[in-house]
Design a protein around this motif. Structure first.
Motif, PDB file in Angstrom:
ATOM      1  N   ARG A 169       3.369  -2.660   5.762  1.00 55.09           N
ATOM      2  CA  ARG A 169       2.534  -2.643   3.886  1.00 55.09           C
ATOM      3  C   ARG A 169       3.292  -3.953   3.340  1.00 55.09           C
ATOM      4  O   ARG A 169       3.498  -4.587   2.554  1.00 55.09           O
ATOM      5  CB  ARG A 169       3.060  -2.133   3.113  1.00 55.09           C
ATOM      6  CG  ARG A 169       2.844  -0.755   3.208  1.00 55.09           C
ATOM      7  CD  ARG A 169       1.532  -0.401   2.428  1.00 55.09           C
ATOM      8  NE  ARG A 169       0.955   0.387   0.705  1.00 55.09           N
ATOM      9  CZ  ARG A 169       0.103  -0.105   0.525  1.00 55.09           C
ATOM     10  NH1 ARG A 169      -0.838  -0.603   0.912  1.00 55.09           N
ATOM     11  NH2 ARG A 169       0.150   0.571  -0.939  1.00 55.09           N
ATOM     12  N   THR A 176       4.217 -10.458  -2.998  1.00 57.42           N
ATOM     13  CA  THR A 176       3.963  -9.295  -2.103  1.00 57.42           C
ATOM     14  C   THR A 176       5.162  -8.532  -1.730  1.00 57.42           C
ATOM     15  O   THR A 176       6.811  -8.896  -2.093  1.00 57.42           O
ATOM     16  CB  THR A 176       3.383 -10.119  -1.041  1.00 57.42           C
ATOM     17  OG1 THR A 176       4.422 -11.034  -0.063  1.00 57.42           O
ATOM     18  CG2 THR A 176       2.123 -11.349  -0.285  1.00 57.42           C
ATOM     19  N   THR A 185       1.270  -6.438   1.122  1.00 58.85           N
ATOM     20  CA  THR A 185       0.387  -5.946  -0.188  1.00 58.85           C
ATOM     21  C   THR A 185       1.471  -6.359  -1.858  1.00 58.85           C
ATOM     22  O   THR A 185       2.994  -6.782  -1.382  1.00 58.85           O
ATOM     23  CB  THR A 185       0.296  -4.755   0.249  1.00 58.85           C
ATOM     24  OG1 THR A 185      -0.123  -3.980   0.975  1.00 58.85           O
ATOM     25  CG2 THR A 185       0.208  -3.986  -1.015  1.00 58.85           C
ATOM     26  N   ARG A 186       0.915  -6.632  -2.341  1.00 60.40           N
ATOM     27  CA  ARG A 186       1.434  -7.223  -3.906  1.00 60.40           C
ATOM     28  C   ARG A 186       2.371  -5.839  -3.788  1.00 60.40           C
ATOM     29  O   ARG A 186       1.969  -4.504  -4.111  1.00 60.40           O
ATOM     30  CB  ARG A 186       0.279  -7.500  -4.687  1.00 60.40           C
ATOM     31  CG  ARG A 186       0.013  -8.710  -4.949  1.00 60.40           C
ATOM     32  CD  ARG A 186      -1.063  -8.816  -5.425  1.00 60.40           C
ATOM     33  NE  ARG A 186      -1.024  -9.154  -7.099  1.00 60.40           N
ATOM     34  CZ  ARG A 186      -1.303  -9.323  -8.256  1.00 60.40           C
ATOM     35  NH1 ARG A 186      -1.555 -10.932  -8.273  1.00 60.40           N
ATOM     36  NH2 ARG A 186      -0.251  -9.370  -9.505  1.00 60.40           N
ATOM     37  N   ARG A 201       0.753  -2.794  -6.211  1.00 60.81           N
ATOM     38  CA  ARG A 201       0.124  -1.754  -5.548  1.00 60.81           C
ATOM     39  C   ARG A 201       1.121  -0.907  -4.555  1.00 60.81           C
ATOM     40  O   ARG A 201       0.422  -0.414  -4.421  1.00 60.81           O
ATOM     41  CB  ARG A 201      -1.033  -3.136  -4.830  1.00 60.81           C
ATOM     42  CG  ARG A 201      -2.074  -3.518  -5.706  1.00 60.81           C
ATOM     43  CD  ARG A 201      -2.557  -4.826  -5.581  1.00 60.81           C
ATOM     44  NE  ARG A 201      -3.622  -5.567  -5.803  1.00 60.81           N
ATOM     45  CZ  ARG A 201      -4.191  -6.387  -5.494  1.00 60.81           C
ATOM     46  NH1 ARG A 201      -4.305  -6.605  -4.286  1.00 60.81           N
ATOM     47  NH2 ARG A 201      -4.749  -7.146  -6.668  1.00 60.81           N
TER      48      ARG A 201
END
Length: 604
Positions: free
Chosen positions: A142, A99, A145-146, A149
């Protein structure tokens, strides 16, 4: 300057028998912001690898943050150094499956170490700092989030947040905005400058518009050597001081390029990381609104301090998918100016001549000979024979979808001294005579000539025309289409013998054509033909020293004639353009740099 962060002395880096760096002396102080500029292969990335300990110096002394990299450091000391050095690369070096938060926490590994680093079990205070870092770059939402991505701009923000957590003494950034659009690049640079507060920042910069926020000193590399080292200082609100390392009379013209317009740091910081979308300026117009992909509206600048304000209250730029769509809008009366597609040129000349505006640009289309390769190296007569064997007008006529005119010289007509009487015109008898003098009578003994070009429809037409035309004097040309990556690699590593290339000048003076393309010191970079002449070098150097414009122009014209005599290139075409302008728009003028003189416009 305080005690130095970096000190290089007599440093040389050699790999595969090629000298990558050759730096006599370079010192950078603690807290300095330095930009490294130069062409591909100049040694910029190599210098960064040297400074972070990933590449050893073949010779010389390398001191970085008090560590001597001239000798192999013990593993523990090398780790201590790398904990003090933060890095941002073009490839980002983020872990895609982790992430955003986990990637930021990597910046703390130098402090926690041991089993925590292996298991990614970070102390609560480090996680809190990482959250704060993501918040500082506007990416806290974010955090989970990976990385794979995230957008390109978001990934760069993660890398900057990682620097904030790491708190390094030295930051090395290798073209950190290379894949970003202008607005995102501006925002990332602003954040990077903030992250570097108190640290030494060294950034490889490709886009000159980013220099004001990233650097107070600019170092130029060429072929691994320091070509210039320029401090830049704002003396007062209206004065920017630049120290030149060698005479360069064209420097004021270079500074007039819009990309080099100086901007105050205050104006940049006021934009809060969105300078690309809220540009500051002191011209006749200012940005009123910008609808991405639709239109951009300028309004008269009430604070303009010049002597001649605009006659217009504003200008609206309407964005279309292509020139054909813009031309259709013009014919429908929706806009007052539009580019004219080349396919419509003849029709416009016949039907709407009063609205057609044609003008020269600063582009030249050439064929080059590798002057260090056979059969060109010792045969000026052969090179001249090919120049006389070309019908340039026929080539220009074949490019029906573009706008070119025949070129018999190197300097295009849009600049002072350019576009004069052609030095080379088609003369098949003379071409055959020179071919015989070169020892290849009727083409006998001359091997097939591979003509390499970047694969596209226009270049293919030109290559086929050259093949057919030179066949008339018994020269066998074999066109060779190359994909973009292969073409770039082969031409920059001097592996092509006969090749197509073009040059677009950045300001309307012959120095910006002749010096990069034919000065011997530029061989291996812009001088793709490897041309070398002591006489031409002397003329170009003297032109740069002369402040008298007429004397400078005469020297450049002498250099052009000498180059044409030697024939390291075949000048084929000059670039032209055309626009449609409504008769209600007065004072219209378009420069060879392809800019409209909006200060001259008025409505009839």
């Amino acid at each position: 300057m305080t005690a130095g962060a970096i000190a290089l002395q007599a440093v040389c880096c050699v790999a595969a028998e090629r000298t990558l760096l050759d730096i006599a002396s370079l010192h950078i102080g603690h807290g300095e912001r330095v930009a490294i500029v130069g062409h591909n292969g100049a040694g910029k990335s190599t210098l960064l690898r040297l400074l972070n300990g990933f590449m050893p110096a073949t010779l010389g002394s390398v001191q970085v943050l008090g560590h001597d990299l001239s000798q192999r450091l013990p593993t523990a000391e090398l780790r201590r150094l790398r904990r003090q050095v933060g890095q941002i690369h073009q490839g980002l070096h983020l872990v895609g499956r982790l992430t955003a938060l986990e990637n930021v926490l990597i910046g703390s590994l130098g402090r926690i170490g041991g089993w925590r680093s292996w298991l990614r079990c970070f102390p609560a205070d480090e996680v809190a700092r990482a959250d704060a870092a993501l918040h500082a770059v506007g990416l806290l939402a974010r955090a989970a989030t990976r990385a794979d991505r995230l957008s390109g701009g978001e990934r760069q923000k993660v890398a900057i947040a990682r620097l904030l957590l790491q708190r390094p003494a030295l930051i090395l950034a290798d073209e950190p905005t290379a894949a970003l659009d202008p607005a995102a690049a501006s925002e990332v640079c602003h954040l990077l400058a903030q992250a570097a507060a108190g640290a030494t920042l060294i950034t490889v910069v490709h886009n000159p518009t980013l220099l004001p926020v990233l650097a107070e000193r600019v170092i130029g590399l060429k072929q691994g050597r320091v070509a210039f080292d320029l401090p830049v200082a704002a003396v007062d609100d209206l004065t920017l001081e630049v120290t030149l390392s060698y005479p360069y009379s064209e420097f004021p013209a270079v500074c007039a390029h819009p990309a080099l317009a100086p901007v105050s740091q205050e104006a940049f910081e006021t934009a809060a990381g969105h300078f690309g979308g809220q540009p500051a300026g002191t011209g006749r117009f200012r940005l009123a609104s910008w609808e991405r992909g639709t239109q951009l509206v300028l309004e008269k600048n009430p604070e303009y301090a010049g002597a001649s304000p605009s006659h217009l209250d504003g200008v609206t730029f309407v964005i279309y998918a292509d020139a054909a769509a813009a031309y259709a809008a013009f014919t429908a009366g929706e806009v007052q100016e539009a580019p004219l597609p080349a396919s419509e040129r003849e029709n416009a000349r016949a039907v709407r001549p009063d609205e057609l505006y044609e003008y020269p640009l600063l582009g030249t289309y050439l064929l080059g000979f590798n002057m260090r390769a056979e059969p060109w190296r010792d045969s000026r007569e052969l090179r001249q024979a090919l120049n006389y064997g070309i019908d340039r007008a026929a080539i220009a006529a074949a490019l029906t979808d573009e706008s070119w005119e025949p070129a018999g010289n190197i300097l295009p007509p849009g600049m002072a001294g350019g576009g004069g009487a052609p030095y080379y015109t088609e003369d098949l008898d003379r071409a055959r005579g020179l071919l015989a003098q070169a020892g290849y009578s009727e083409g006998s003994g001359l091997p097939p000539l591979d003509l390499a070009y970047l694969d596209n429809a226009s270049n293919r037409k030109v290559a086929d025309e050259v093949r057919d035309q030179l066949a008339r004097i018994d020269i066998n040309v074999v066109p060779r289409a190359l994909a973009s990556s292969e073409y770039a690699t082969l031409i920059l590593t001097q592996q092509l013998s006969f090749f197509r290339f073009s040059w677009q000048a950045r300001y309307p003076n012959g120095d910006d054509v002749l010096y990069p393309l034919f000065y011997s010191g530029n061989a291996g970079s812009d001088n793709l033909t490897q041309y070398a002449s002591d006489e031409v070098d002397g003329l170009l150097e003297e032109a740069r020293r002369r402040s008298d414009e007429r004397a400078r122009l005469e020297l450049l014209q002498q250099a052009e004639v000498r180059i044409l005599e030697d024939s390291p290139v075949i000048p084929l075409l000059y670039q032209r353009a055309a626009r449609m302008v409504a008769t209600t728009l007065g004072g219209y003028a378009r420069t060879p740099l392809d800019y409209t003189r909006y200060e001259l416009l008025f409505l009839r």
